[in-house]
Design a protein around this motif. Structure first.
Motif, PDB file in Angstrom:
ATOM      1  N   ILE A   1       0.862  -1.177   0.000  1.00 49.94           N
ATOM      2  CA  ILE A   1       0.000   0.000   0.000  1.00 49.94           C
ATOM      3  C   ILE A   1       0.901   1.231   0.000  1.00 49.94           C
ATOM      4  N   GLY A   2       0.771   2.075  -1.029  1.00 54.07           N
ATOM      5  CA  GLY A   2       1.585   3.280  -1.125  1.00 54.07           C
ATOM      6  C   GLY A   2       2.641   3.182  -2.219  1.00 54.07           C
ATOM      7  N   ARG A   3       2.870   4.291  -2.911  1.00 52.62           N
ATOM      8  CA  ARG A   3       3.837   4.316  -4.014  1.00 52.62           C
ATOM      9  C   ARG A   3       5.265   4.060  -3.544  1.00 52.62           C
ATOM     10  N   ARG A   4       5.583   4.477  -2.335  1.00 54.10           N
ATOM     11  CA  ARG A   4       6.944   4.270  -1.835  1.00 54.10           C
ATOM     12  C   ARG A   4       7.250   2.793  -1.659  1.00 54.10           C
ATOM     13  N   ALA A   5       6.309   2.032  -1.183  1.00 55.66           N
ATOM     14  CA  ALA A   5       6.516   0.588  -1.055  1.00 55.66           C
ATOM     15  C   ALA A   5       6.588  -0.072  -2.424  1.00 55.66           C
ATOM     16  N   VAL A   6       5.710   0.349  -3.341  1.00 56.64           N
ATOM     17  CA  VAL A   6       5.721  -0.224  -4.686  1.00 56.64           C
ATOM     18  C   VAL A   6       7.040   0.078  -5.386  1.00 56.64           C
ATOM     19  N   GLY A   7       7.511   1.341  -5.304  1.00 55.40           N
ATOM     20  CA  GLY A   7       8.779   1.710  -5.923  1.00 55.40           C
ATOM     21  C   GLY A   7       9.956   0.963  -5.311  1.00 55.40           C
ATOM     22  N   TYR A   8       9.925   0.760  -4.005  1.00 58.36           N
ATOM     23  CA  TYR A   8      11.001   0.026  -3.326  1.00 58.36           C
ATOM     24  C   TYR A   8      11.087  -1.402  -3.846  1.00 58.36           C
ATOM     25  N   PHE A   9       9.954  -2.070  -3.971  1.00 60.57           N
ATOM     26  CA  PHE A   9       9.954  -3.458  -4.443  1.00 60.57           C
ATOM     27  C   PHE A   9      10.316  -3.541  -5.922  1.00 60.57           C
ATOM     28  N   GLN A  10       9.840  -2.589  -6.720  1.00 58.62           N
ATOM     29  CA  GLN A  10      10.171  -2.611  -8.142  1.00 58.62           C
ATOM     30  C   GLN A  10      11.655  -2.371  -8.375  1.00 58.62           C
ATOM     31  N   PHE A  11      12.254  -1.454  -7.616  1.00 57.96           N
ATOM     32  CA  PHE A  11      13.674  -1.154  -7.780  1.00 57.96           C
ATOM     33  C   PHE A  11      14.528  -2.378  -7.456  1.00 57.96           C
ATOM     34  N   ARG A  12      14.120  -3.138  -6.467  1.00 64.07           N
ATOM     35  CA  ARG A  12      14.867  -4.334  -6.071  1.00 64.07           C
ATOM     36  C   ARG A  12      14.350  -5.607  -6.734  1.00 64.07           C
ATOM     37  N   ARG A  13      13.393  -5.444  -7.651  1.00 66.20           N
ATOM     38  CA  ARG A  13      12.837  -6.556  -8.428  1.00 66.20           C
ATOM     39  C   ARG A  13      12.301  -7.656  -7.525  1.00 66.20           C
ATOM     40  N   MET A  14      11.565  -7.218  -6.511  1.00 65.33           N
ATOM     41  CA  MET A  14      10.890  -8.144  -5.613  1.00 65.33           C
ATOM     42  C   MET A  14       9.419  -8.220  -6.009  1.00 65.33           C
ATOM     43  N   GLU A  15       8.829  -9.381  -5.879  1.00 66.75           N
ATOM     44  CA  GLU A  15       7.458  -9.605  -6.325  1.00 66.75           C
ATOM     45  C   GLU A  15       6.467  -9.227  -5.228  1.00 66.75           C
ATOM     46  N   ALA A  16       5.307  -8.742  -5.667  1.00 67.42           N
ATOM     47  CA  ALA A  16       4.211  -8.422  -4.754  1.00 67.42           C
ATOM     48  C   ALA A  16       2.920  -8.982  -5.343  1.00 67.42           C
ATOM     49  N   ALA A  17       2.050  -9.482  -4.470  1.00 66.70           N
ATOM     50  CA  ALA A  17       0.810 -10.100  -4.934  1.00 66.70           C
ATOM     51  C   ALA A  17      -0.212  -9.063  -5.384  1.00 66.70           C
ATOM     52  N   ALA A  18      -0.254  -7.900  -4.715  1.00 66.81           N
ATOM     53  CA  ALA A  18      -1.213  -6.844  -5.077  1.00 66.81           C
ATOM     54  C   ALA A  18      -0.664  -5.504  -4.605  1.00 66.81           C
ATOM     55  N   GLU A  19      -1.137  -4.430  -5.248  1.00 68.68           N
ATOM     56  CA  GLU A  19      -0.666  -3.078  -4.927  1.00 68.68           C
ATOM     57  C   GLU A  19      -1.849  -2.118  -4.919  1.00 68.68           C
ATOM     58  N   TRP A  20      -1.792  -1.152  -3.993  1.00 74.04           N
ATOM     59  CA  TRP A  20      -2.788  -0.080  -3.921  1.00 74.04           C
ATOM     60  C   TRP A  20      -2.054   1.240  -3.718  1.00 74.04           C
ATOM     61  N   VAL A  21      -2.296   2.209  -4.583  1.00 71.78           N
ATOM     62  CA  VAL A  21      -1.612   3.502  -4.494  1.00 71.78           C
ATOM     63  C   VAL A  21      -2.635   4.624  -4.659  1.00 71.78           C
ATOM     64  N   GLY A  22      -2.225   5.826  -4.229  1.00 71.29           N
ATOM     65  CA  GLY A  22      -3.019   7.014  -4.480  1.00 71.29           C
ATOM     66  C   GLY A  22      -4.029   7.392  -3.418  1.00 71.29           C
ATOM     67  N   ASP A  23      -4.071   6.666  -2.285  1.00 70.92           N
ATOM     68  CA  ASP A  23      -5.101   6.969  -1.284  1.00 70.92           C
ATOM     69  C   ASP A  23      -4.549   6.787   0.126  1.00 70.92           C
ATOM     70  N   THR A  24      -3.353   7.286   0.366  1.00 68.65           N
ATOM     71  CA  THR A  24      -2.747   7.119   1.684  1.00 68.65           C
ATOM     72  C   THR A  24      -2.798   8.382   2.531  1.00 68.65           C
ATOM     73  N   ASP A  25      -2.844   9.558   1.927  1.00 71.70           N
ATOM     74  CA  ASP A  25      -2.895  10.794   2.700  1.00 71.70           C
ATOM     75  C   ASP A  25      -4.234  10.969   3.406  1.00 71.70           C
TER      76      ASP A  25
END
Length: 298
Positions: free
Chosen positions: A119-143
């Motif tokens: 949940i959150g772009r920072r977590a998604v970017g962190y996993f993508q940069f390190r090429r780690m897999e994630a089952a699902a992602e949610w962005v744009g609604d954390t504030d």
């Protein structure tokens, strides 16, 4: 000397511009955190009431339900990491990502396979940069989280929990989020949400002497659990989203105040250096004038 004065002047202007930005962001975060704290305060009673209701049903009925049954062996565990969409919040994102990965390593050491939900772009970017897999992602609604986001997350997690681990499902669900403690403290939390642990419900009411009455379930306890537990999951996830949002705004305010203080210090230091350089230039010019006058007199 003239070039050095221009450099110091540019650095002072740059620090002043940075201070204006960080001060504005500090004030924005201060205004948002009050709303976030109000939302947490408003949502907490409902979450506690649902927790008590689920605890009552699970305690006073002997039904064997999939959401309260402890599996014989756990092979896959879901780890839900609540990060933010934006940075400039100090160690907010880094500490929750570190906590989530530590939970994953702990589960892996126990022979379980961690499955990450982000949940959150920072977590998604962190996993993508390190090429780690994630089952699902949610962005744009954390504030300012909405209940629709919590409902979508809950439905995805429940679907994975009801599915067999051999078919890509999970046997347990962990929530990893930053809990708002105070304006200066945001504490990482790791809570196992499913299978349901009744001890969590009892912990919320540890200071009360409430005695549950006898219950009759219509049409039956299993149907009540089928309808009540999804609401419980949604309320817990929504509360975690609100806690994470409040903690993020507090971390942003603290980080921006520190940045503004550092900008003030830079402005003071560069102003002192500029004054010293100007004084040295004036002294040199006076020395040159006096030297020239002495040369003409001789």
């Amino acid at each position: 000397m003239g070039a050095q004065l221009r450099v110091y002047k540019q650095k002072i202007q740059s620090a002043q511009t940075t201070k204006k930005i960080t001060k504005a962001m500090e004030l924005i975060a201060a205004s948002r955190i009050q709303k976030a704290m109000a939302r947490v305060k408003a949502a907490t009673p409902f979450a506690r009431a649902v927790t008590r209701a689920v605890s009552a049903v699970a305690t006073h009925s002997n039904v064997d339900h999939v959401l309260t049954r402890e599996p014989e062996s756990i092979t896959r565990s879901a780890v839900v990491i609540f990060a933010a969409d934006r940075g400039l919040a100090g160690a907010f994102n880094s500490q929750i990502l570190r906590e989530g990965l530590e939970v994953g390593e702990m589960l892996r050491a126990e022979g379980k396979e961690p499955v990450y939900y982000l949940i959150g772009r920072r977590a998604v970017g962190y996993f993508q940069f390190r090429r780690m897999e994630a089952a699902a992602e949610w962005v744009g609604d954390t504030d300012s989280p909405s209940f629709d986001t919590a409902e979508a997350i809950a439905n995805t997690l429940l679907e994975a929990f009801r599915k067999d681990a051999a078919e890509g499902g999970v046997d347990e669900i962990h929530l990893v989020y930053n809990r708002f403690v105070s304006m200066m403290t945001q504490q990482p939390e790791n809570v196992r949400m499913l299978p349901l642990e009744i001890a969590e419900a009892e912990a919320d009411d540890a200071n009360t002497t409430q005695v549950y009455p006898l219950y009759e379930f219509e049409p039956d306890a299993e149907t009540v659990l089928d309808n009540l537990l999804p609401v419980y999951i949604q309320s817990r996830i929504y509360n975690a989203l609100l806690q994470s949002a409040a903690a993020k705004h507090a971390a942003t305010q603290k980080a921006m105040k520190s940045a503004s203080d550092n900008a003030d210090k830079l402005i003071t230091d560069y102003t002192r250096l500029r004054n010293n350089a100007r004084q040295a230039e004036i002294t040199q010019q006076i020395a040159e004038i006096v030297g020239g006058a002495d040369a003409l007199a001789n």
